[in-house]
Design a protein around this motif. Structure first.
Motif, PDB file in Angstrom:
ATOM      1  N   GLN A 106     -78.951  56.253 -29.077  1.00  0.00           N
ATOM      2  CA  GLN A 106     -78.386  56.321 -30.421  1.00  0.00           C
ATOM      3  C   GLN A 106     -79.531  56.511 -31.420  1.00  0.00           C
ATOM      4  OE1 GLN A 106     -75.007  56.087 -31.200  1.00  0.00           O
ATOM      5  NE2 GLN A 106     -75.527  56.636 -33.307  1.00  0.00           N
ATOM      6  N   HIS A 107     -79.332  57.393 -32.393  1.00  0.00           N
ATOM      7  CA  HIS A 107     -80.301  57.624 -33.467  1.00  0.00           C
ATOM      8  C   HIS A 107     -79.625  57.492 -34.816  1.00  0.00           C
ATOM      9  CE1 HIS A 107     -84.109  59.097 -31.576  1.00  0.00           C
ATOM     10  NE2 HIS A 107     -83.316  59.329 -30.544  1.00  0.00           N
ATOM     11  N   ASP A 108     -80.415  57.618 -35.886  1.00  0.00           N
ATOM     12  CA  ASP A 108     -79.892  57.539 -37.244  1.00  0.00           C
ATOM     13  C   ASP A 108     -79.558  58.906 -37.816  1.00  0.00           C
ATOM     14  OD1 ASP A 108     -80.154  54.763 -37.276  1.00  0.00           O
ATOM     15  OD2 ASP A 108     -82.218  54.860 -38.014  1.00  0.00           O
ATOM     16  N   ASP A 109     -79.810  59.964 -37.051  1.00  0.00           N
ATOM     17  CA  ASP A 109     -79.461  61.327 -37.470  1.00  0.00           C
ATOM     18  C   ASP A 109     -79.234  62.142 -36.199  1.00  0.00           C
ATOM     19  OD1 ASP A 109     -79.025  63.622 -38.993  1.00  0.00           O
ATOM     20  OD2 ASP A 109     -80.750  63.259 -40.311  1.00  0.00           O
ATOM     21  N   ALA A 110     -78.944  63.421 -36.369  1.00  0.00           N
ATOM     22  CA  ALA A 110     -78.649  64.281 -35.227  1.00  0.00           C
ATOM     23  C   ALA A 110     -79.771  64.245 -34.195  1.00  0.00           C
ATOM     24  CB  ALA A 110     -78.442  65.713 -35.706  1.00  0.00           C
ATOM     25  N   VAL A 111     -79.402  64.273 -32.913  1.00  0.00           N
ATOM     26  CA  VAL A 111     -80.378  64.312 -31.837  1.00  0.00           C
ATOM     27  C   VAL A 111     -80.552  65.767 -31.420  1.00  0.00           C
ATOM     28  CG1 VAL A 111     -81.059  63.394 -29.602  1.00  0.00           C
ATOM     29  CG2 VAL A 111     -79.539  62.056 -31.080  1.00  0.00           C
ATOM     30  N   LYS A 112     -81.762  66.281 -31.564  1.00  0.00           N
ATOM     31  CA  LYS A 112     -82.037  67.692 -31.311  1.00  0.00           C
ATOM     32  C   LYS A 112     -82.397  67.962 -29.859  1.00  0.00           C
ATOM     33  CE  LYS A 112     -82.898  72.030 -32.289  1.00  0.00           C
ATOM     34  NZ  LYS A 112     -83.313  72.478 -30.937  1.00  0.00           N
ATOM     35  N   SER A 113     -83.158  67.057 -29.231  1.00  0.00           N
ATOM     36  CA  SER A 113     -83.692  67.327 -27.901  1.00  0.00           C
ATOM     37  C   SER A 113     -83.585  66.099 -27.017  1.00  0.00           C
ATOM     38  CB  SER A 113     -85.165  67.748 -27.987  1.00  0.00           C
ATOM     39  OG  SER A 113     -85.327  68.914 -28.758  1.00  0.00           O
ATOM     40  N   VAL A 114     -83.400  66.361 -25.709  1.00  0.00           N
ATOM     41  CA  VAL A 114     -83.374  65.291 -24.725  1.00  0.00           C
ATOM     42  C   VAL A 114     -84.113  65.773 -23.478  1.00  0.00           C
ATOM     43  CG1 VAL A 114     -81.096  66.038 -23.876  1.00  0.00           C
ATOM     44  CG2 VAL A 114     -81.903  63.721 -23.379  1.00  0.00           C
ATOM     45  N   ARG A 115     -84.919  64.876 -22.883  1.00  0.00           N
ATOM     46  CA  ARG A 115     -85.644  65.191 -21.647  1.00  0.00           C
ATOM     47  C   ARG A 115     -85.703  63.940 -20.769  1.00  0.00           C
ATOM     48  NH1 ARG A 115     -84.883  69.628 -23.086  1.00  0.00           N
ATOM     49  NH2 ARG A 115     -86.350  71.382 -23.256  1.00  0.00           N
ATOM     50  N   ASP A 173     -84.051  62.175 -37.349  1.00  0.00           N
ATOM     51  CA  ASP A 173     -84.430  60.953 -38.074  1.00  0.00           C
ATOM     52  C   ASP A 173     -85.936  60.682 -37.986  1.00  0.00           C
ATOM     53  OD1 ASP A 173     -84.912  59.874 -35.536  1.00  0.00           O
ATOM     54  OD2 ASP A 173     -83.258  58.440 -35.601  1.00  0.00           O
ATOM     55  N   LYS A 174     -86.691  61.665 -37.449  1.00  0.00           N
ATOM     56  CA  LYS A 174     -88.154  61.621 -37.377  1.00  0.00           C
ATOM     57  C   LYS A 174     -88.669  60.619 -36.348  1.00  0.00           C
ATOM     58  CE  LYS A 174     -88.517  62.880 -42.297  1.00  0.00           C
ATOM     59  NZ  LYS A 174     -89.162  62.577 -43.592  1.00  0.00           N
ATOM     60  N   THR A 175     -87.879  60.352 -35.327  1.00  0.00           N
ATOM     61  CA  THR A 175     -88.343  59.491 -34.245  1.00  0.00           C
ATOM     62  C   THR A 175     -88.123  60.165 -32.894  1.00  0.00           C
ATOM     63  OG1 THR A 175     -86.257  58.307 -33.850  1.00  0.00           O
ATOM     64  CG2 THR A 175     -87.731  57.418 -35.544  1.00  0.00           C
ATOM     65  N   VAL A 176     -88.960  59.772 -31.939  1.00  0.00           N
ATOM     66  CA  VAL A 176     -88.720  60.023 -30.520  1.00  0.00           C
ATOM     67  C   VAL A 176     -88.547  58.655 -29.884  1.00  0.00           C
ATOM     68  CG1 VAL A 176     -89.658  60.930 -28.354  1.00  0.00           C
ATOM     69  CG2 VAL A 176     -90.089  62.140 -30.505  1.00  0.00           C
ATOM     70  N   SER A 236     -94.103  62.853 -37.299  1.00  0.00           N
ATOM     71  CA  SER A 236     -94.519  63.229 -38.653  1.00  0.00           C
ATOM     72  C   SER A 236     -93.359  63.772 -39.473  1.00  0.00           C
ATOM     73  CB  SER A 236     -95.621  64.293 -38.583  1.00  0.00           C
ATOM     74  OG  SER A 236     -96.769  63.792 -37.962  1.00  0.00           O
ATOM     75  N   GLU A 237     -92.385  64.374 -38.777  1.00  0.00           N
ATOM     76  CA  GLU A 237     -91.257  64.996 -39.471  1.00  0.00           C
ATOM     77  C   GLU A 237     -90.070  65.061 -38.515  1.00  0.00           C
ATOM     78  OE1 GLU A 237     -89.373  66.358 -41.522  1.00  0.00           O
ATOM     79  OE2 GLU A 237     -90.389  66.389 -43.452  1.00  0.00           O
ATOM     80  N   ARG A 238     -89.003  65.757 -38.927  1.00  0.00           N
ATOM     81  CA  ARG A 238     -87.828  65.931 -38.063  1.00  0.00           C
ATOM     82  C   ARG A 238     -88.217  66.665 -36.772  1.00  0.00           C
ATOM     83  NH1 ARG A 238     -85.444  69.393 -42.498  1.00  0.00           N
ATOM     84  NH2 ARG A 238     -87.663  69.274 -43.006  1.00  0.00           N
ATOM     85  N   VAL A 239     -87.664  66.219 -35.657  1.00  0.00           N
ATOM     86  CA  VAL A 239     -87.959  66.847 -34.369  1.00  0.00           C
ATOM     87  C   VAL A 239     -87.125  68.110 -34.225  1.00  0.00           C
ATOM     88  CG1 VAL A 239     -87.885  66.578 -31.868  1.00  0.00           C
ATOM     89  CG2 VAL A 239     -88.578  64.645 -33.312  1.00  0.00           C
ATOM     90  N   TYR A 240     -87.821  69.243 -34.051  1.00  0.00           N
ATOM     91  CA  TYR A 240     -87.148  70.533 -33.880  1.00  0.00           C
ATOM     92  C   TYR A 240     -87.098  70.980 -32.423  1.00  0.00           C
ATOM     93  CZ  TYR A 240     -87.056  71.671 -38.907  1.00  0.00           C
ATOM     94  OH  TYR A 240     -86.793  71.700 -40.249  1.00  0.00           O
ATOM     95  N   SER A 241     -88.086  70.567 -31.628  1.00  0.00           N
ATOM     96  CA  SER A 241     -88.140  70.985 -30.230  1.00  0.00           C
ATOM     97  C   SER A 241     -88.995  69.993 -29.459  1.00  0.00           C
ATOM     98  CB  SER A 241     -88.729  72.399 -30.106  1.00  0.00           C
ATOM     99  OG  SER A 241     -88.772  72.826 -28.757  1.00  0.00           O
ATOM    100  N   GLY A 244     -92.450  69.223 -31.165  1.00  0.00           N
ATOM    101  CA  GLY A 244     -92.645  70.087 -32.322  1.00  0.00           C
ATOM    102  C   GLY A 244     -91.729  69.651 -33.451  1.00  0.00           C
ATOM    103  N   THR A 245     -92.280  69.432 -34.629  1.00  0.00           N
ATOM    104  CA  THR A 245     -91.490  68.923 -35.754  1.00  0.00           C
ATOM    105  C   THR A 245     -91.487  69.909 -36.923  1.00  0.00           C
ATOM    106  OG1 THR A 245     -93.217  67.823 -37.066  1.00  0.00           O
ATOM    107  CG2 THR A 245     -92.389  66.631 -35.125  1.00  0.00           C
ATOM    108  N   ALA A 246     -90.691  69.561 -37.934  1.00  0.00           N
ATOM    109  CA  ALA A 246     -90.749  70.279 -39.199  1.00  0.00           C
ATOM    110  C   ALA A 246     -92.155  70.191 -39.780  1.00  0.00           C
ATOM    111  CB  ALA A 246     -89.729  69.690 -40.183  1.00  0.00           C
TER     112      ALA A 246
END
Length: 357
Positions: free
Chosen positions: A115-124, A140-143, A160-165, A176-178
């Protein structure tokens, strides 16, 4: 940095005439896809809130299982033993399905594991001390790292920023973040950031992908460029970037149309890699020889996700809207395709004399 082969060279033009188009398709854009590491099962994540799992055979792919989440699914991944699939959603959660409990196919029951505080972009998935863990990267800027035996995170990194990949290979995690930040993590110590760098590319990061041998990673950006980066400082002389997914204006040779690099996948045996972009093309490259192996004809729409199967003889690619122009441009005229490209024996092999990584 330019790759050695000229784009117009006839021997680098690939053949897609034998590519197989999958008949059963998601109802909206395909955001991610992943082959099982143990067999020819293919998971496909879609903006229609579902993950589809196909059995891939000689005649194509048949839909076998699916599961639904509370929002569009942005990422999917397989466990190392090929028995479980995870989906990451804009509903801020990650769910997994255990295919051993759904042997007959059909819609599957899921278990929420993150569970996160914003959309989850990536999972591994990754393994630590013999146990299976999941890494989840969010806007939410966390891993966060999840032991599947516990409902609370085993640890987290503040990005550092939102996770994009995000990608994992062996003990290497790359995020990789914003704002073009890239975090490198040694998964033997997952809550410590080993290194943070600024992307060598000047524009927004779209994708990061780990080398087959986990010594480095590739970065793709919205400006039609790809960068090859090694983890250790002693290898920095090997770092370089190159232009790709650009089309020259036939009326003006000084003008080029620039397209986003949406997906990068490494061949599991040869260590060569693919890039695919919003120009609708994909290419195979040899990073060690700095050579383009093959480039393929336009597929009829943006390519949003790619992947090799575990033996490296099938390359899957998804054609669908890539959301680069926002919600208003996602209309019924946008194509949705899922295609399987059979890899010919010489298609992804490194150039003779080049080292394998």
């Amino acid at each position: 940095m330019a790759f050695a082969s000229a784009a117009s060279a006839a021997n680098t033009v690939g053949d897609t005439s034998k590519d197989v188009e999958v008949a059963e398709l998601p109802g909206d854009s395909i955001s991610d896809l992943a082959f099982s590491p143990t067999n020819d099962h293919l998971a496909v994540a879609s903006w229609d809130k579902k993950v589809y799992i196909y059995e891939v055979g000689a005649s194509g792919a048949q839909g076998k299982w699916s599961f639904e989440m509370g929002g569009p699914v942005l990422g999917c991944a397989w466990s190392a033993d090929g028995t479980r699939v995870a989906g990451a959603s804009t509903d801020r959660s990650v769910h997994i399905v255990d295919l051993r409990q759904a042997p007959g196919g059909g819609n599957c029951q899921t278990t929420q594991v993150a569970q996160h505080d914003d959309a989850v972009k990536s999972v591994r998935w990754f393994t630590l001390n013999g146990a299976d863990y999941i890494a989840t990267g969010s806007w939410d800027k966390t891993v966060k790292f999840w032991d599947l035996r516990s409902p609370t995170p085993a640890g987290q990194i503040n990005a550092s920023e939102r996770v994009y990949s995000m990608d994992v290979k062996n003990d290497l995690l790359v995020v990789g973040t914003a704002e073009r930040h890239i975090h490198v993590v040694d998964l033997k110590e997952p809550t410590k950031i080993y290194k943070t760098i600024q992307s060598p590319l000047k524009w927004q990061t779209r994708v990061v992908s780990c080398f087959t041998d986990a010594t480095g990673f590739a970065v793709g950006s919205i400006e039609g460029r790809c960068a090859i980066q090694y983890v250790e400082d002693k290898d920095t002389a090997l770092n370089f970037s190159f232009k790709c997914h650009r089309q020259q204006d036939p009326a003006n040779r000084d003008v080029a149309k620039v397209y986003s690099v949406n997906a990068i996948s490494f061949h599991p045996q040869h260590g060569t890699f693919s890039t695919a972009g919003s120009d609708g093309t994909f290419h195979f490259w040899d990073k060690d020889a700095k050579h383009r192996l093959k480039g393929y004809p336009e597929a009829g729409g943006s390519i949003t996700a790619t992947g090799f199967n575990h033996t490296g003889n099938i390359f899957a690619y998804a054609v669908s809207y890539d959301w680069s122009k926002g919600y208003a441009f996602n209309n019924p005229q946008q194509p949705i395709k899922l295609k399987l490209h059979p890899i010919a024996p010489e298609e992804c092999k490194p150039r003779p004399g080049g080292k394998k990584r």
